[in-house]
Structures are given as C-alpha cells and as structure tokens.
Write a protein that holds these residues in place. Structure first.
Motif, short mmCIF file in Angstrom:
data_model
loop_
_atom_site.label_atom_id
_atom_site.label_comp_id
_atom_site.label_asym_id
_atom_site.label_seq_id
_atom_site.Cartn_x
_atom_site.Cartn_y
_atom_site.Cartn_z
N TYR A 77 0.84 -1.20 0.00
CA TYR A 77 0.00 0.00 0.00
C TYR A 77 0.88 1.25 0.00
O TYR A 77 1.79 1.39 0.82
CB TYR A 77 -0.91 0.01 1.23
CG TYR A 77 -1.66 1.32 1.39
CD1 TYR A 77 -2.60 1.73 0.45
CD2 TYR A 77 -1.41 2.17 2.48
CE1 TYR A 77 -3.27 2.94 0.58
CE2 TYR A 77 -2.08 3.37 2.62
CZ TYR A 77 -3.01 3.76 1.67
OH TYR A 77 -3.66 4.95 1.79
N ASP A 78 0.61 2.17 -0.93
CA ASP A 78 1.36 3.42 -1.07
C ASP A 78 0.45 4.58 -0.69
O ASP A 78 -0.35 5.04 -1.50
CB ASP A 78 1.85 3.56 -2.51
CG ASP A 78 2.80 4.73 -2.70
OD1 ASP A 78 2.74 5.69 -1.91
OD2 ASP A 78 3.59 4.70 -3.67
N ASP A 79 0.59 5.05 0.54
CA ASP A 79 -0.31 6.10 1.03
C ASP A 79 -0.09 7.42 0.31
O ASP A 79 -1.05 8.13 0.01
CB ASP A 79 -0.13 6.28 2.53
CG ASP A 79 -1.19 7.22 3.11
OD1 ASP A 79 -2.38 6.85 3.07
OD2 ASP A 79 -0.82 8.32 3.58
N ALA B 137 0.88 7.88 -2.77
CA ALA B 137 0.25 7.78 -4.09
C ALA B 137 -1.26 7.82 -3.98
O ALA B 137 -1.94 8.41 -4.82
CB ALA B 137 0.70 6.49 -4.77
N ALA B 138 -1.82 7.22 -2.92
CA ALA B 138 -3.26 7.24 -2.72
C ALA B 138 -3.74 8.67 -2.50
O ALA B 138 -4.78 9.08 -3.04
CB ALA B 138 -3.64 6.37 -1.53
N THR C 36 -6.36 8.79 2.42
CA THR C 36 -5.86 7.49 2.82
C THR C 36 -6.99 6.46 2.68
O THR C 36 -8.13 6.75 3.00
CB THR C 36 -5.39 7.54 4.29
OG1 THR C 36 -4.24 8.39 4.38
CG2 THR C 36 -5.02 6.16 4.81
N ASP D 290 -3.07 2.08 -4.63
CA ASP D 290 -3.20 3.52 -4.40
C ASP D 290 -4.64 4.00 -4.51
O ASP D 290 -4.90 5.21 -4.49
CB ASP D 290 -2.30 4.31 -5.36
CG ASP D 290 -2.72 4.16 -6.82
OD1 ASP D 290 -3.62 3.35 -7.11
OD2 ASP D 290 -2.14 4.88 -7.67
N CYS D 291 -5.59 3.07 -4.63
CA CYS D 291 -7.01 3.43 -4.68
C CYS D 291 -7.82 2.16 -4.47
O CYS D 291 -7.28 1.05 -4.56
CB CYS D 291 -7.37 4.10 -6.01
SG CYS D 291 -7.15 3.06 -7.47
N TYR E 10 -3.53 10.56 -5.95
CA TYR E 10 -4.52 10.16 -6.96
C TYR E 10 -5.94 10.20 -6.42
O TYR E 10 -6.84 10.76 -7.06
CB TYR E 10 -4.21 8.76 -7.48
CG TYR E 10 -5.27 8.23 -8.42
CD1 TYR E 10 -5.43 8.77 -9.70
CD2 TYR E 10 -6.16 7.22 -8.02
CE1 TYR E 10 -6.42 8.31 -10.55
CE2 TYR E 10 -7.16 6.76 -8.87
CZ TYR E 10 -7.28 7.31 -10.14
OH TYR E 10 -8.27 6.87 -10.98
#
Length: 273
Positions: free
Chosen positions: A62-64, A66-67, A74, A192-193, A70
């Motif tokens: 999980y890339d917070d 990037a989330a 979070t 990221d979503c 985009y």
C-alpha cells in the motif's frame, strides 16, 4: 490481437467461478451456495483478506502518498483488504487451467439465467480468434459511454454485451480473461485506490473492458463487510486531503474524457453482431 492460429484460450477448459469470502462471513457463504445451486453451478471459495484487522501503514504493497495524490485520501483498512482479496482471486485463477475466471463477491445475487449467459459469453469469445478485451463487468447498474457488440437470448431475457469505454464501478461480478489477469497483476504492483477505481482507471485508459446490460448479478442487501464502521459514502472522510474534491473531479472527468475519445475513435470499428 487477431490470431492466425487457434489461441491458447480456445484449447483450454471454459471458465472457473471463484467466490471471495471472509472466514467470518459463513452466513454469506451459505447464501452464495444456495443461490448458485439454483443456477446449477459450483464455485471455488477464495478466502478473503479482512483488512479491518490490519493497519494500512503495515501493508507493504500500500502506497499512502500515491493514494493521496490520486485518490485524495488514505484508504481504509477494509478497502486495502478488499483489493488484496481480489488480487488473491486473480492469482488463484491464473494458477488453474481455465481460460476465463468469473470472480464474484459473496454478496452477489444472480439473475435467474446469469450463469447460462456467462456460458454464452465464454462460447462467443472462444468462437472468435481475437483477444480484444480483458474484463467484462456483469454486475453494473450504472453504464455510461458504451458501444453495443452483441445480443444474447436466453429464456425470456435478452442481454447485450457492450464495449465499456467508461468502465463501470462495482466488482460484484467480473469475468476475466487470462491475458487480462496477467496484465493487471503485471501493471499494478502497489495499491493507491480502491479496487473498483483501479479497474476503472486501467480499463478506461486501455479500452479493454466490456459490460453486460442488464446486469446479470446484483448485490444482496447484506451489510457491507468492507467498512461497516463508516456510513455509506463517507469512508475515509476523516482523512481526506484538503484537495480531495479537486482530485476527485480531475479523476472522474479525466476518465470520462478518455472514454469519449475511445468511443469516437474506436466505436465505429465495433460492428454489432
């Protein structure tokens, strides 16, 4: 891709049905077994990942940052777990020998002829020496920016399969090709979503999605197990980026613009059968 010799998927067994189900949701499993028995269909259970038990900052994929860039916030632990569950289902599909994988969430509620139409779609695709789609959404109510491809008749029902230039939300029932499953996993190493947003972004960009109308699988009225602690429509509201609304607008309109471009450029190539 247009093949000159029979592609591998023509030689493989038809399709496998996989049901994502949390260990704690035995009632949903029993309900799914009941409705699928009426269809005369079996499925393989894929143990879901209950992300609610795991803080998102401990999930390596999980890339917070990037989330937030985009998606504007979070993700909730439940959303991350749901994404991982679908990835597990894709991996299970690819580990087997089926040409197509029908991946169902355990709150699905099939139409009377749902599985018969799935068989028709698979037969139609296997009759074509062409691989020009990755995923068919069989459980979407809201369908926008599409191009009809073919009608299937069954019982007293007609189902239209269309090119979904703007891939619809919800992942209640998705029919995957092997090429689609491989491509998604290869291109999505990080989260990221939410899952259905990831599918919309990807399939709207490459124009490789289909949709069935009317939907073959609706959702039951069972309470959501993704994030039962948050009111519907307010998931993660307390951890939104200050530019959340702007990011959402850019995301939605960017996808719609790409979909309209695809329909304008590619729509005339798809002749209704």
């Amino acid at each position: 891709v247009l093949y000159k010799t029979p592609p591998d998927f023509i030689k493989m067994s038809a399709f496998v049905t996989l049901l994502i189900n949390l260990d704690a949701s035995s009632d949903r499993l029993r309900a799914a077994e009941t409705v699928m028995a009426v269809q005369g269909a079996a499925f393989e259970r894929v143990p879901g990942i209950d992300g609610r038990q795991t803080p998102v900052d401990t999930v390596e994929v999980y890339d917070d940052a990037a989330a937030r860039r985009y998606f504007g916030r979070t993700l909730t632990p439940g959303e991350v777990g749901a994404y991982q569950s679908h990835v597990r289902a894709l991996e299970t599909f690819l580990a087997g020998g089926a040409a197509f994988g029908l991946i169902l969430e355990d709150d699905m509620d099939p139409d009377a002829y749902a599985m018969a139409f799935v068989g028709e779609i698979v037969s139609w695709q296997k009759s074509r020496w062409q691989q020009d789609w990755y995923v068919a959404n069989l459980g979407a109510k809201r369908q926008k920016i599409t191009t009809p491809l073919i009608d299937f008749e069954g019982g007293d029902s007609t189902v239209t399969l269309a090119r979904a230039h703007y891939f619809p939300m919800l992942a209640t029932a998705n029919l995957w090709t092997r090429d689609g499953a491989r491509a998604f996993l290869d291109q999505h190493q990080m989260i990221d979503c939410p899952w259905d947003h990831a599918l919309r972004r990807w399939l709207t960009a490459n124009d490789m999605g289909l949709v069935a109308s009317p939907l073959l699988f609706s959702t039951s009225r069972a309470e959501s197990t993704i994030d039962s602690s948050a009111p519907e429509g307010r998931r993660g509201a307390e951890d939104r980026d200050r530019f959340y609304r702007l990011r959402r607008m850019r995301r939605n309109w960017g996808d719609r613009l790409r979909a309209l471009v695809h329909k304008t450029r590619n729509g005339p190539r798809y002749k209704r059968q």
